[in-house]
Structure formats: C-alpha cells, structure tokens
Design a protein around this motif. Structure first.
Motif, short mmCIF file in Angstrom:
data_model
loop_
_atom_site.label_atom_id
_atom_site.label_comp_id
_atom_site.label_asym_id
_atom_site.label_seq_id
_atom_site.Cartn_x
_atom_site.Cartn_y
_atom_site.Cartn_z
N VAL A 222 0.83 -1.21 0.00
CA VAL A 222 0.00 0.00 0.00
C VAL A 222 0.86 1.26 0.00
N ARG A 223 2.02 1.19 -0.65
CA ARG A 223 2.92 2.35 -0.66
C ARG A 223 2.26 3.54 -1.35
N GLU A 224 1.60 3.32 -2.46
CA GLU A 224 0.98 4.42 -3.19
C GLU A 224 -0.05 5.14 -2.34
N GLN A 225 -0.89 4.39 -1.64
CA GLN A 225 -1.92 5.00 -0.80
C GLN A 225 -1.30 5.68 0.43
N PHE A 226 -0.25 5.06 0.98
CA PHE A 226 0.46 5.67 2.12
C PHE A 226 1.08 7.00 1.71
N ASP A 227 1.74 7.01 0.53
CA ASP A 227 2.35 8.25 0.04
C ASP A 227 1.29 9.33 -0.18
N ARG A 228 0.15 8.92 -0.67
CA ARG A 228 -0.92 9.89 -0.90
C ARG A 228 -1.40 10.50 0.42
N PHE A 229 -1.54 9.67 1.44
CA PHE A 229 -1.97 10.16 2.75
C PHE A 229 -0.97 11.17 3.30
N GLY A 305 -10.22 2.17 10.96
CA GLY A 305 -9.90 0.76 10.85
C GLY A 305 -9.04 0.51 9.63
N TYR A 306 -8.73 -0.75 9.37
CA TYR A 306 -7.88 -1.13 8.25
C TYR A 306 -8.73 -1.30 6.99
N LEU A 307 -8.31 -0.62 5.93
CA LEU A 307 -9.06 -0.60 4.68
C LEU A 307 -8.17 -1.03 3.54
N THR A 308 -8.79 -1.48 2.46
CA THR A 308 -8.06 -1.89 1.27
C THR A 308 -8.91 -1.62 0.04
N GLY A 309 -8.27 -1.62 -1.13
CA GLY A 309 -8.99 -1.49 -2.39
C GLY A 309 -9.78 -0.20 -2.51
N LYS A 310 -10.97 -0.30 -3.09
CA LYS A 310 -11.81 0.88 -3.34
C LYS A 310 -12.23 1.55 -2.04
N GLU A 311 -12.47 0.77 -1.01
CA GLU A 311 -12.86 1.34 0.28
C GLU A 311 -11.77 2.27 0.81
N LEU A 312 -10.52 1.87 0.64
CA LEU A 312 -9.39 2.70 1.08
C LEU A 312 -9.30 3.96 0.22
N ASP A 313 -9.43 3.81 -1.08
CA ASP A 313 -9.36 4.97 -1.98
C ASP A 313 -10.47 5.97 -1.67
N ASP A 314 -11.66 5.47 -1.40
CA ASP A 314 -12.78 6.36 -1.07
C ASP A 314 -12.51 7.12 0.23
N GLN A 318 -12.18 11.17 0.73
CA GLN A 318 -12.96 11.89 1.73
C GLN A 318 -12.06 12.82 2.55
N ILE A 319 -10.91 12.30 3.01
CA ILE A 319 -9.99 13.10 3.82
C ILE A 319 -9.38 14.22 2.97
N GLU A 320 -8.99 13.90 1.75
CA GLU A 320 -8.36 14.91 0.89
C GLU A 320 -9.32 16.05 0.59
N GLY A 321 -10.59 15.73 0.35
CA GLY A 321 -11.59 16.77 0.10
C GLY A 321 -11.74 17.69 1.29
N PHE A 322 -11.73 17.12 2.50
CA PHE A 322 -11.84 17.93 3.72
C PHE A 322 -10.64 18.84 3.88
N LEU A 323 -9.43 18.30 3.67
CA LEU A 323 -8.23 19.10 3.83
C LEU A 323 -8.16 20.23 2.80
N LYS A 324 -8.53 19.94 1.57
CA LYS A 324 -8.49 20.98 0.54
C LYS A 324 -9.51 22.10 0.82
#
Length: 331
Positions: A222-229, A305-314, A318-324
């Motif tokens: 999950v490096r790509e998702q971690f980097d995005r976070f 909690g721990y997420l994967t796949g589309k649930e993690l991307d969603d 959600q977090i990115e929209g709030f921060l922006k």
C-alpha cells in the motif's frame, strides 16, 4: 530480603542550633492494608511509581481477572498483580499467566476488553484514554511489549531470586511492597519498598523515520496509498511524524497531539492501511472548523480501521476533500 523498619524524631532547638531528638521506633500497624491497595492505586498510580497510565481494572482474561493494566512511559503494557499479603512465587506465576494471555490477543480483542471502563480512570476522560489505547495498539509493529509489576505487603525471599533468574531471559518484572507503621495519636505512615526490574544493557533502539514506515507500506503493498496520505497532509501544512509502525498527523501548534494516524500492514486479502481520524481535534486546533461539520465530513474516531482497495481509496478521497476545503494548498 529487605526488612523495613521506621523511626520518628523531633527537631529541637538547643545551644548549638536545631538538634534532633533521640529516634523512637515505630510499631507496625495491624491495618489490613491489602484490602485497600487496589482502590488506592487505581485512584493514584504514583503510589507504585511514575509514568503509568491506567487503562484497565479487573480485566477478564481466559479464566481469571487481571487486577490492573497500565501503559508505562516506555510504551509497554504493564500487568499489575496485587496480592493480599506477602508476595511469593504464586503471585509471580499468576502475573506471568496474565501476561502470556495478553500477549496472544489481537488488537481488536484487547480494545474490546478495555473500552467499557476507560471513563472510570484518570480524570474520566474516556475519549483521550481511548485514543491512547488505540495508539498503543496501532504502534505494535512486531510482538507486544509486556512487563509485570507485583504489588503486595511484604516480599518472600525466593521471589527476588526468581526475579533475577527470569531477568536473564528478558522477562521484565518489578516489585512494590507496602508496610504501615503506627504514629502517635493514631496517624499511620505508609512505607513503600521498590525492587526495580534488573537492568540489562539496553538493546540498540530502532530509529523510526517516515521512510522506514514507507518501506513497511511497500512491503504490505500500500505504498501508493500511504504516500498519498502523507502528501495530502503535508500540502495542508500538517506535520507528518513517524511512530513505531505508523505515522501521526499533528497540529503544528502542538506536535504531541494527533489529528490522524495511518498504519500499513499486510492483510489476508492484500495490503491494508489503517486510518484513524479525530474530527474534534481539527475543530479544537483550527478555529474556523466546526466540530459537527468535521464529524459529518470525516466520521468519528470509532469509524477508523484497516481498509483496502476501493474502500481505502474512497476514504482517502474523503480526507483529501476535507483538507483541501479547510487548509491552504500550495500553488
């Protein structure tokens, strides 16, 4: 084995200044101290030492009940066994049994056993203690670190020998013993004896960095998702801090507090990223943000909690929209 004794004396003025009187021996009190120890310690953990945070009392584990469970300043779980009377090998065996039982539980099982009573400890701040417990569980990259603390009234000579022997195998055990002495006028003096866990040469400490946690994310897939976070947090001007197996997003004004956590791990169906968000902390540290709106946008800490796949991307969307929406973004 140490045998405690106590004396009292008065300071008197004489020709040569302040002079102490002849010490007078104090008699041991017959108060049944063991009946009160657990209540006293639960209300004031400094009775047994500094740096303990109480998170559990009479915790059901296997076929018994662990007296007290704490987290210490070294981020270890402390199994506290309180014995009615002199501490002996039986008290040590019971404590080691609970420690072994705690070690085999997964993080969710530990939290379920503790969450119902967290509001009873400390200042009754259930939310803060819940965060502390979840942070502790999220930081367990490898095996759970557990130490044992025995509390009683007197120490059997054989217990010290067992303590020294087990220290050879890296089992951290400390002992606290109390005795009560009678003062004139009916007052009583509580005396504490502490046998610290035997000191071993410290193991080289791993230096945690964001890159080290990123490597863990890569191993988990999950490096790509971690980097995005991490990137979305940095672009919002929020510090990204490495923990034992996670990164903590903190408010710039106080980097000991948290806004969000992210913990990578390998799951049964591929890589997972555990994400916990505290919307009320965003509202606390950034005044324009309304707590109700933050909860509506991000959910609650309990939703983490721990997420994967589309649930993690969603969730990341959600977090990115709030921060922006609430934080200035780089050009």
């Amino acid at each position: 084995m140490t045998k405690l004794a106590a004396w009292s004396f008065d300071a008197q003025h004489g020709e040569e200044g302040l002079q102490p009187s002849q010490p007078q021996g104090l008699e041991r009190s017959h108060i049944e101290l063991e009946q009160h120890l657990e209540d006293w310690i639960a209300k004031d953990m400094t009775l047994i030492g500094e740096g303990y945070t109480l998170v559990g009392r009479q915790v059901s584990i296997d076929d018994g009940r662990l007296d007290l469970l704490a987290i210490d300043s070294q981020d270890r779980w402390i199994v506290i066994e309180i014995k009615p009377g002199r501490l002996d090998s039986g008290a040590l065996g019971q404590a080691l049994y609970y420690a072994a039982s705690l070690a085999r539980l997964d993080a969710d099982e530990v939290y379920e056993k503790l969450k119902g009573r967290l509001g009873e400890f400390g200042d009754g701040d259930e939310e803060t203690l819940s965060e502390r417990v979840k942070q502790q569980l999220a930081g367990e990259a490898e095996e759970r670190e557990i130490a044992v603390l025995l509390v009683g009234v007197g120490i059997h000579a054989g217990l010290e020998r067992m303590n020294e022997f087990l220290a050879r195998f890296g089992v951290p055990i400390s002992v606290v013993s109390f005795e009560v002495f009678e003062l004139e006028g009916g007052a009583r003096l509580l005396v504490r004896e502490v046998i610290d866990e035997p000191v071993k040469p410290p193991a080289p400490k791993r230096r945690y960095t964001v890159d080290a946690i990123r490597d863990l994310a890569g191993q988990a897939g999950v490096r790509e998702q971690f980097d995005r976070f991490c990137k979305m947090s940095e672009q919002a001007g929020l510090p990204v801090q490495p923990q034992r197996a996670s990164v903590r997003i903190a408010p710039p004004a106080n980097r000991t507090r948290f806004l969000m956590y992210a913990t990578p791990r390998a799951g049964a169906n591929g890589g997972e990223l555990g994400i916990w968000v505290g919307p009320w902390h965003f509202a606390e540290w950034f005044q324009p943000i309304n707590e109700d709106e933050a909860v509506a946008a991000l959910g609650t800490y309990e939703d983490g909690g721990y997420l994967t796949g589309k649930e993690l991307d969603d969730r990341l969307d959600q977090i990115e929209g709030f921060l922006k929406e609430h934080f200035p973004q780089p050009d």
